[in-house]
Design an enzyme around this catalytic site. Sequence first.
Site, mmCIF file in Angstrom:
data_model
loop_
_atom_site.group_PDB
_atom_site.id
_atom_site.type_symbol
_atom_site.label_atom_id
_atom_site.label_comp_id
_atom_site.label_asym_id
_atom_site.label_seq_id
_atom_site.Cartn_x
_atom_site.Cartn_y
_atom_site.Cartn_z
ATOM 1 C CE LYS A 7 100.330 -15.169 -15.636
ATOM 2 N NZ LYS A 7 100.020 -16.069 -14.500
ATOM 3 N NE ARG A 57 100.870 -15.275 -7.707
ATOM 4 C CZ ARG A 57 99.667 -15.683 -8.111
ATOM 5 N NH1 ARG A 57 98.785 -16.089 -7.251
ATOM 6 N NH2 ARG A 57 99.354 -15.674 -9.389
ATOM 7 N NE ARG A 67 90.535 -10.143 -18.597
ATOM 8 C CZ ARG A 67 91.583 -10.514 -17.892
ATOM 9 N NH1 ARG A 67 92.421 -11.422 -18.373
ATOM 10 N NH2 ARG A 67 91.827 -9.987 -16.713
ATOM 11 N NE ARG A 117 88.492 -11.876 -15.830
ATOM 12 C CZ ARG A 117 89.530 -12.682 -15.724
ATOM 13 N NH1 ARG A 117 89.800 -13.544 -16.680
ATOM 14 N NH2 ARG A 117 90.317 -12.629 -14.686
ATOM 15 N NE ARG A 124 93.279 -8.084 -11.408
ATOM 16 C CZ ARG A 124 92.932 -8.779 -12.485
ATOM 17 N NH1 ARG A 124 92.121 -8.267 -13.378
ATOM 18 N NH2 ARG A 124 93.413 -9.987 -12.679
#
Length: 225
Positions: free
Chosen positions: A15, A90, A126, A156, A168
Amino acid sequence: MSLNVIMLGPPASGKGTQAIRLAQARGIPKISTGDILREAGKAGTALGLKAKALMDRGELVSDEDMVNIVRERLTQADAKNGFILDGFPRTVGQAETLDRMLAGQPLAIIDLAVPDSELIHRMEDRRVCSKCGGNAEPGSAPTETCARCGGKMIMRADDGDQAVRQHRLEVYARESWPLLDYYRSRPTFRSINGAQAPEKVAAELSKAIDQMIPAAVRAGARDAR
Ligand SMILES: [Zn+2]
């Protein structure tokens, strides 16, 4: 009239990257809530300082404060021909307020859809530079060292282990469904297949916006650059 876009999508959907590409292509700013909060904190506005204090304590900024911070950001000169919002709204409450702020101006809502299995896979792969904080180019071959500074590429922290990644995605699914429900039936809502190569996603996204938003608005956003 301006070109106003909201980007929705789960973590690791691409995104943010797509929002930047689109912003550059259309000459309008990409506005992410993380960036505005940092900017507002630096600018030292009352709201910015309040938000910064909350975040420094690891607390969430309230709906009302968030809306006011976004409102403040959207009135800046660079956003007069439109904007791409990433990370806002949100909640349905924030979405309703945004509708009132826009007072009938066209709003394109893009949802980047990616299957959970692919998102998990992306989060596992990632890597971020431990020295400069730069991300690896999406889709590039995995490397041990940063292409920019030579620092060591590490996972990360928020991508964590399998349970964290799954959690998540569950949190995102739970929090996003009321918002998707709020927008889904609009003629200016599009779900884009975010599991494709980044170039294909960008092309599909651009086409969707051209189909949804009247040509006059798009010309306005370009001419006024
Ligand atoms: Zn680096």
